[in-house]
Design a protein around this motif. Structure first.
Motif, mmCIF file in Angstrom:
data_model
loop_
_atom_site.group_PDB
_atom_site.id
_atom_site.type_symbol
_atom_site.label_atom_id
_atom_site.label_comp_id
_atom_site.label_asym_id
_atom_site.label_seq_id
_atom_site.Cartn_x
_atom_site.Cartn_y
_atom_site.Cartn_z
ATOM 1 N N PRO A 26 40.736 32.194 45.170
ATOM 2 C CA PRO A 26 42.016 32.700 45.659
ATOM 3 C C PRO A 26 41.984 33.084 47.145
ATOM 4 C CG PRO A 26 41.551 33.644 43.515
ATOM 5 C CD PRO A 26 40.311 32.904 43.945
ATOM 6 N N ILE A 53 43.112 47.325 39.508
ATOM 7 C CA ILE A 53 43.562 47.644 40.867
ATOM 8 C C ILE A 53 43.484 49.151 40.999
ATOM 9 C CG2 ILE A 53 45.481 47.653 42.488
ATOM 10 C CD1 ILE A 53 45.023 44.857 42.135
ATOM 11 N N ILE A 89 43.732 44.865 49.078
ATOM 12 C CA ILE A 89 44.350 44.932 47.755
ATOM 13 C C ILE A 89 45.266 43.725 47.640
ATOM 14 C CG2 ILE A 89 45.920 46.198 46.233
ATOM 15 C CD1 ILE A 89 43.737 48.031 46.503
ATOM 16 N N ASP A 90 44.972 42.855 46.693
ATOM 17 C CA ASP A 90 45.771 41.639 46.556
ATOM 18 C C ASP A 90 45.953 41.300 45.079
ATOM 19 O OD1 ASP A 90 46.958 39.184 46.601
ATOM 20 O OD2 ASP A 90 45.531 38.260 47.970
ATOM 21 N N PRO A 91 46.992 41.862 44.463
ATOM 22 C CA PRO A 91 47.183 41.655 43.024
ATOM 23 C C PRO A 91 47.285 40.192 42.632
ATOM 24 C CG PRO A 91 49.073 42.805 44.021
ATOM 25 C CD PRO A 91 47.995 42.776 45.044
ATOM 26 N N ALA A 92 47.936 39.388 43.468
ATOM 27 C CA ALA A 92 48.081 37.972 43.114
ATOM 28 C C ALA A 92 46.716 37.285 43.054
ATOM 29 C CB ALA A 92 48.999 37.259 44.115
ATOM 30 N N ALA A 93 45.799 37.674 43.936
ATOM 31 C CA ALA A 93 44.453 37.093 43.904
ATOM 32 C C ALA A 93 43.753 37.409 42.581
ATOM 33 C CB ALA A 93 43.620 37.608 45.083
ATOM 34 N N HIS A 94 43.933 38.623 42.089
ATOM 35 C CA HIS A 94 43.325 38.986 40.795
ATOM 36 C C HIS A 94 43.937 38.179 39.660
ATOM 37 C CE1 HIS A 94 40.889 42.498 41.990
ATOM 38 N NE2 HIS A 94 41.788 42.672 42.928
ATOM 39 N N LEU A 95 45.249 38.003 39.715
ATOM 40 C CA LEU A 95 45.901 37.213 38.672
ATOM 41 C C LEU A 95 45.408 35.770 38.714
ATOM 42 C CD1 LEU A 95 49.607 38.513 38.861
ATOM 43 C CD2 LEU A 95 47.938 38.937 37.048
ATOM 44 N N GLN A 96 45.278 35.226 39.930
ATOM 45 C CA GLN A 96 44.826 33.835 40.070
ATOM 46 C C GLN A 96 43.415 33.665 39.522
ATOM 47 O OE1 GLN A 96 45.368 33.135 44.280
ATOM 48 N NE2 GLN A 96 47.419 32.302 43.979
ATOM 49 N N TRP A 97 42.598 34.651 39.745
ATOM 50 C CA TRP A 97 41.231 34.641 39.240
ATOM 51 C C TRP A 97 41.235 34.507 37.714
ATOM 52 C CZ3 TRP A 97 37.324 38.873 41.236
ATOM 53 C CH2 TRP A 97 36.060 38.612 40.747
ATOM 54 N N MET A 98 42.127 35.249 37.092
ATOM 55 C CA MET A 98 42.137 35.266 35.622
ATOM 56 C C MET A 98 42.726 34.014 35.005
ATOM 57 S SD MET A 98 42.842 39.224 34.558
ATOM 58 C CE MET A 98 44.300 39.525 35.554
ATOM 59 N N THR A 99 43.704 33.407 35.676
ATOM 60 C CA THR A 99 44.332 32.229 35.073
ATOM 61 C C THR A 99 43.326 31.086 34.914
ATOM 62 O OG1 THR A 99 45.208 31.689 37.252
ATOM 63 C CG2 THR A 99 46.744 32.645 35.667
ATOM 64 N N TYR A 100 42.297 31.077 35.734
ATOM 65 C CA TYR A 100 41.255 30.058 35.583
ATOM 66 C C TYR A 100 40.762 29.997 34.140
ATOM 67 C CZ TYR A 100 36.705 27.757 35.925
ATOM 68 O OH TYR A 100 35.627 26.936 35.733
ATOM 69 N N TYR A 101 40.674 31.151 33.521
ATOM 70 C CA TYR A 101 40.086 31.224 32.177
ATOM 71 C C TYR A 101 41.110 31.020 31.057
ATOM 72 C CZ TYR A 101 36.138 33.047 34.778
ATOM 73 O OH TYR A 101 35.110 33.194 35.673
ATOM 74 N N LEU A 102 42.367 30.840 31.429
ATOM 75 C CA LEU A 102 43.405 30.687 30.389
ATOM 76 C C LEU A 102 43.352 29.299 29.752
ATOM 77 C CD1 LEU A 102 46.495 32.489 31.951
ATOM 78 C CD2 LEU A 102 45.290 33.105 29.872
#
Lengths: 205, 205
Positions: free
Chosen positions: A15, A192, B192-205
DNA sequence: TAGATTGTTAATCGATTAACAATC
DNA sequence: TAGATTGTTAATCGATTAACAATC
């Protein structure tokens, strides 16, 4: 793509690369190199190349990486070559802020559901979102088959909310509550915690 | 305390330990062990002991760690055995949310200054904070000798704001803008980048 | 062709884990 | 005393860096 296991820490950097590439593209650049990209994100050129090469050969010797092409590939890898619907739980300051947050859509996410347990907030409209009663949460999320949720409730309620989200089929949770939540193995959680970041830095003051 | 260099990654875990200890204390516990603490934060007992032992001998064989005592020590180490004044720059949704944020005070921070460049926002009051014109920022922060700031402005303005903060004497910056900012070596930045954390997790979806 | 930069292998570095004597 | 758990050393594991042949 071979199905060898990619280290989690590499996935976490993708990301950041994507963010830098978006920036470069906005500035009109067409190609970049591992050196240039590394300078942007503060990582060595060797590591950039190693990370990217885990997924394929996306660069050209002598030339570097085509920014648009590499962005597309990274988005595919991260599965954000689509838009994920996101449920936000807790409509306090944080939840409201997130529901307004412009940065989500262009990065693969859209807040589509909002929940709270406060009767004064339920039914109100924030942007184009109507806040729903948390008691409807499990059924609504299940029905819409949403997989991504954000917890923005007080720490004392976070575990309970997490369990409901799991029951509703959520697989990715971004948790703003300052407490570690327990979920099954197949559910991912990220945290977060701005105060934790501040505390980290004061050590060096 | 010996003055050997402690790895940054260990410092980053101390706030997590502190968070878990606060939780245990709230539940009435008096002592804990490296095993119990490790279970809370998802880290091995060996690592907990190794991390803590970098700073001194805070435990007792056979008994474990006194929660209150260890908390105090960790707070001293992180220099949060005091309250740091914080300046928030940018009073959009994020900045406003942070100025309300209850979690700061008990963890060593207090928002004392707020800045924006929008004439409609300048002069308004949020909680007990009056939003000041960003043109006054450097002089006000310098005068009050504030060392910690949060950037909550759009990405395009973040670098410019960061440079002003540096000029004003700020040494720790928490950056909510989705862009990497360049600052001198002696200034710390966390993102602090919430979208980056979300993007990290979608990899595993 | 000459210069630049990738992808990849081997070497290095650092962090985590295991094991255990010390001791409460 | 017996049991529990620390602090620390040595062993393992994994991640980063350096180097370079391949090739655009």
């Amino acid at each position: 793509m071979t199905t060898k296991k990619i280290p989690d820490i590499i996935i976490g950097r993708l990301p950041l690369y994507l963010r830098a590439l978006a920036r470069m593209e906005a500035e009109g650049a067409i190609v970049t190199s591992s050196k240039a990209l590394g300078d942007w994100v503060g990582i060595s050129a060797a590591q950039i190349r190693k990370d990217i090469s885990q997924f394929g050969e996306f660069g050209k010797q002598g030339t570097g990486y085509n920014i648009k092409f590499l962005s597309e590939k990274l988005k595919e890898i991260l599965k954000i070559d689509r838009v994920w619907d996101v449920a936000i739980v807790g409509m306090g300051d944080i939840g409201r802020g997130l529901s307004h947050y412009e940065g989500f859509l262009e990065r693969g996410f859209r807040a589509t559901l909002a929940f709270d347990n406060n009767p004064e907030v339920i039914g109100s409209t924030i942007r184009n979102l109507t806040v729903q009663d948390i008691s409807e949460m499990v059924s609504t999320i299940s029905k819409k088959e949403i997989k991504v949720a954000i917890i923005a409730v007080p720490a004392d309620n976070a575990q309970e909310v997490a369990e409901k989200l799991v029951k509703a089929g959520i697989k990715s949770i971004l948790n703003y509550a300052t407490i570690i939540i327990n979920v099954p193995e197949d559910v991912r959680v990220q945290y977060i915690d701005p105060a934790a970041h501040l505390q980290w830095m004061t050590y060096y003051l």
